[in-house]
Write a protein that holds these residues in place. Structure first.
Motif, PDB file in Angstrom:
ATOM      1  N   GLN A  65      59.725  58.247  52.534  1.00  0.00           N
ATOM      2  CA  GLN A  65      58.131  57.936  51.671  1.00  0.00           C
ATOM      3  C   GLN A  65      58.223  57.383  50.250  1.00  0.00           C
ATOM      4  N   ASN A  66      58.748  57.865  49.790  1.00  0.00           N
ATOM      5  CA  ASN A  66      59.320  57.131  48.460  1.00  0.00           C
ATOM      6  C   ASN A  66      59.172  55.896  48.509  1.00  0.00           C
ATOM      7  N   ASP A  67      59.543  54.872  49.156  1.00  0.00           N
ATOM      8  CA  ASP A  67      59.603  54.142  48.855  1.00  0.00           C
ATOM      9  C   ASP A  67      57.947  53.118  49.188  1.00  0.00           C
ATOM     10  N   PHE A  68      57.315  54.022  50.284  1.00  0.00           N
ATOM     11  CA  PHE A  68      55.922  53.875  50.411  1.00  0.00           C
ATOM     12  C   PHE A  68      54.971  54.141  49.329  1.00  0.00           C
ATOM     13  N   TYR A  69      55.544  55.216  48.392  1.00  0.00           N
ATOM     14  CA  TYR A  69      54.679  54.923  47.348  1.00  0.00           C
ATOM     15  C   TYR A  69      55.166  54.867  46.964  1.00  0.00           C
ATOM     16  N   ARG A  70      55.934  54.387  45.671  1.00  0.00           N
ATOM     17  CA  ARG A  70      56.167  52.716  45.118  1.00  0.00           C
ATOM     18  C   ARG A  70      55.992  52.047  45.652  1.00  0.00           C
ATOM     19  N   SER A  71      55.998  51.410  46.847  1.00  0.00           N
ATOM     20  CA  SER A  71      55.093  50.235  47.284  1.00  0.00           C
ATOM     21  C   SER A  71      53.762  50.367  46.944  1.00  0.00           C
ATOM     22  N   LEU A  72      52.557  51.299  47.115  1.00  0.00           N
ATOM     23  CA  LEU A  72      51.085  52.364  46.738  1.00  0.00           C
ATOM     24  C   LEU A  72      51.098  51.660  45.828  1.00  0.00           C
ATOM     25  N   ALA A  73      52.059  52.279  44.995  1.00  0.00           N
ATOM     26  CA  ALA A  73      52.224  51.835  42.757  1.00  0.00           C
ATOM     27  C   ALA A  73      51.747  51.041  42.876  1.00  0.00           C
ATOM     28  N   ALA A  74      52.909  50.001  43.156  1.00  0.00           N
ATOM     29  CA  ALA A  74      52.787  48.217  43.113  1.00  0.00           C
ATOM     30  C   ALA A  74      51.986  47.923  43.136  1.00  0.00           C
ATOM     31  N   LEU A  75      50.866  48.045  44.395  1.00  0.00           N
ATOM     32  CA  LEU A  75      49.421  47.498  44.816  1.00  0.00           C
ATOM     33  C   LEU A  75      48.903  48.105  44.037  1.00  0.00           C
ATOM     34  N   ILE A  76      48.582  48.816  43.773  1.00  0.00           N
ATOM     35  CA  ILE A  76      47.405  49.658  42.946  1.00  0.00           C
ATOM     36  C   ILE A  76      47.308  48.817  41.692  1.00  0.00           C
ATOM     37  N   HIS A  77      48.881  49.173  41.086  1.00  0.00           N
ATOM     38  CA  HIS A  77      48.901  47.473  39.920  1.00  0.00           C
ATOM     39  C   HIS A  77      48.551  46.333  40.036  1.00  0.00           C
ATOM     40  N   GLU A  78      49.122  45.573  41.059  1.00  0.00           N
ATOM     41  CA  GLU A  78      48.635  43.904  40.764  1.00  0.00           C
ATOM     42  C   GLU A  78      47.104  43.986  41.400  1.00  0.00           C
ATOM     43  N   TYR A  79      46.348  45.166  41.817  1.00  0.00           N
ATOM     44  CA  TYR A  79      45.031  45.619  42.090  1.00  0.00           C
ATOM     45  C   TYR A  79      44.551  45.139  41.277  1.00  0.00           C
ATOM     46  N   ASN A  80      44.931  46.109  39.579  1.00  0.00           N
ATOM     47  CA  ASN A  80      44.261  46.169  38.626  1.00  0.00           C
ATOM     48  C   ASN A  80      44.176  45.092  37.911  1.00  0.00           C
ATOM     49  N   GLU A  81      45.360  44.409  37.912  1.00  0.00           N
ATOM     50  CA  GLU A  81      45.767  42.926  37.459  1.00  0.00           C
ATOM     51  C   GLU A  81      44.663  42.431  38.059  1.00  0.00           C
ATOM     52  N   ILE A  82      44.496  41.776  39.415  1.00  0.00           N
ATOM     53  CA  ILE A  82      43.401  41.310  39.348  1.00  0.00           C
ATOM     54  C   ILE A  82      42.089  41.697  38.994  1.00  0.00           C
ATOM     55  N   VAL A  83      41.350  42.535  38.779  1.00  0.00           N
ATOM     56  CA  VAL A  83      40.776  43.074  38.516  1.00  0.00           C
ATOM     57  C   VAL A  83      39.993  43.125  36.991  1.00  0.00           C
ATOM     58  N   ASP A  84      41.541  42.484  36.458  1.00  0.00           N
ATOM     59  CA  ASP A  84      41.125  42.929  35.400  1.00  0.00           C
ATOM     60  C   ASP A  84      40.983  40.869  34.730  1.00  0.00           C
ATOM     61  N   TYR A  85      41.279  40.389  36.022  1.00  0.00           N
ATOM     62  CA  TYR A  85      41.821  39.079  35.482  1.00  0.00           C
ATOM     63  C   TYR A  85      40.163  38.184  36.086  1.00  0.00           C
ATOM     64  N   ILE A  86      39.732  38.655  37.003  1.00  0.00           N
ATOM     65  CA  ILE A  86      38.043  37.705  37.500  1.00  0.00           C
ATOM     66  C   ILE A  86      37.193  38.919  36.995  1.00  0.00           C
ATOM     67  N   GLY A  87      37.257  39.924  36.017  1.00  0.00           N
ATOM     68  CA  GLY A  87      36.091  40.292  34.876  1.00  0.00           C
ATOM     69  C   GLY A  87      35.250  40.517  36.025  1.00  0.00           C
ATOM     70  N   ASN A  88      33.929  39.356  35.359  1.00  0.00           N
ATOM     71  CA  ASN A  88      32.835  39.559  36.060  1.00  0.00           C
ATOM     72  C   ASN A  88      32.453  38.332  37.311  1.00  0.00           C
ATOM     73  N   LYS A  89      33.799  38.033  36.756  1.00  0.00           N
ATOM     74  CA  LYS A  89      32.617  36.509  38.074  1.00  0.00           C
ATOM     75  C   LYS A  89      32.469  37.184  39.467  1.00  0.00           C
ATOM     76  N   SER A  90      32.016  36.251  40.166  1.00  0.00           N
ATOM     77  CA  SER A  90      30.380  36.184  41.252  1.00  0.00           C
ATOM     78  C   SER A  90      31.971  35.863  42.263  1.00  0.00           C
ATOM     79  N   TYR A  91      32.047  37.041  43.653  1.00  0.00           N
ATOM     80  CA  TYR A  91      32.673  36.349  44.015  1.00  0.00           C
ATOM     81  C   TYR A  91      32.343  35.088  44.935  1.00  0.00           C
ATOM     82  N   ASP A  92      30.932  34.425  44.681  1.00  0.00           N
ATOM     83  CA  ASP A  92      31.039  32.427  44.837  1.00  0.00           C
ATOM     84  C   ASP A  92      31.951  32.305  43.625  1.00  0.00           C
ATOM     85  N   ASP A  93      32.062  32.306  42.730  1.00  0.00           N
ATOM     86  CA  ASP A  93      32.731  31.596  41.544  1.00  0.00           C
ATOM     87  C   ASP A  93      34.600  32.098  41.574  1.00  0.00           C
TER      88      ASP A  93
END
Length: 238
Positions: free
Chosen positions: A1-29
């Motif tokens: 269970q702890n491994d799952f939560y750590r993996s989920l936290a890491a995934l959310i962190h990566e997701y937030n970083e990707i969102v920061d990089y994408i910014g206001n770019k459209s899907y096509d961009d």
């Protein structure tokens, strides 16, 4: 269970970083940045497009033959007093006019580089329509302007060319992006800077610097991309 939560936290962190990089770019961009290969156009079509743009944005005397002159590498240039040689600017800059002039200057240089590169590839008995591609017309994110090839030991090797053009009659400073620096490191000896200056004359000068940008040019930090170090918290008062 702890491994799952750590993996989920890491995934959310990566997701937030990707969102920061994408910014206001459209899907096509985003898709174009990930998989742009099908959007590449041949160098002959690129030359036609550049000529059309230059006709509308830049008036040039008719029947003038442009003859690029290749210059050779001499003694290693000193960097000791380079700042002294750069005059300070005190007058207000018209950035809109400068942006338009830089755009025209860049297109003229890319036009010259494409023609010379097509001629060089043709002299290798290769079809430039197949092997010379103009990528700058798609995006600035590639870190180079032209894809081309060389023959080494009978093998066709890809090369990546960044064109740097200025109007000055001497070889003066030009701007390089961090992305161009990074790509030159990734591509190493396959990377080239096609340096053109005195572009507005009938005999623009050029040379080709092969390999990583930092191996060929002195680099001075001019501008930085700034990102706030702290998380911004919004407080609502009702």
């Amino acid at each position: 269970q702890n491994d799952f939560y750590r993996s989920l936290a890491a995934l959310i962190h990566e997701y937030n970083e990707i969102v920061d990089y994408i910014g206001n770019k459209s899907y096509d961009d985003v898709i174009e940045n990930i998989s742009p290969s099908e959007l590449l156009i041949t160098s002959d079509l690129a030359l036609e497009e550049i000529d059309n743009i230059l006709k509308t944005e830049y008036v040039e005397a008719r029947d003038v033959i442009i003859t690029p002159i290749k210059v050779e590498k001499g003694e290693r240039r000193s960097n000791k007093y380079h700042l002294i040689s750069q005059p300070k600017r005190y007058k207000k800059i018209d950035y809109l006019l400068k942006a338009k002039e830089d755009h025209v200057t860049g297109l003229k240089g890319e036009n010259v580089a494409l023609k010379l590169e097509r001629e060089r590839v043709q002299n290798l008995n290769l079809d430039p329509d197949i092997y010379v591609k103009y990528v700058a017309g798609i995006s600035d994110n590639f870190g180079y302007d032209i894809e081309s090839v060389e023959l080494k030991n009978g093998k066709i090797i890809k090369t990546y060319i960044e064109v740097k053009t200025t109007k000055d009659i001497k070889d003066t400073n030009f701007y390089v992006s961090k992305n161009e620096l990074d790509v030159s490191i990734q591509k190493k000896e396959q990377y080239k800077v096609f340096r053109i200056y005195d572009i507005m004359s009938t005999m623009p000068k050029y040379y080709i610097a092969e390999g990583q940008i930092e191996d060929n040019f002195y680099l001075d930090p001019v501008t930085f991309s700034a990102r706030y170090k702290f998380e911004v918290k919004t407080t609502f008062n009702f």
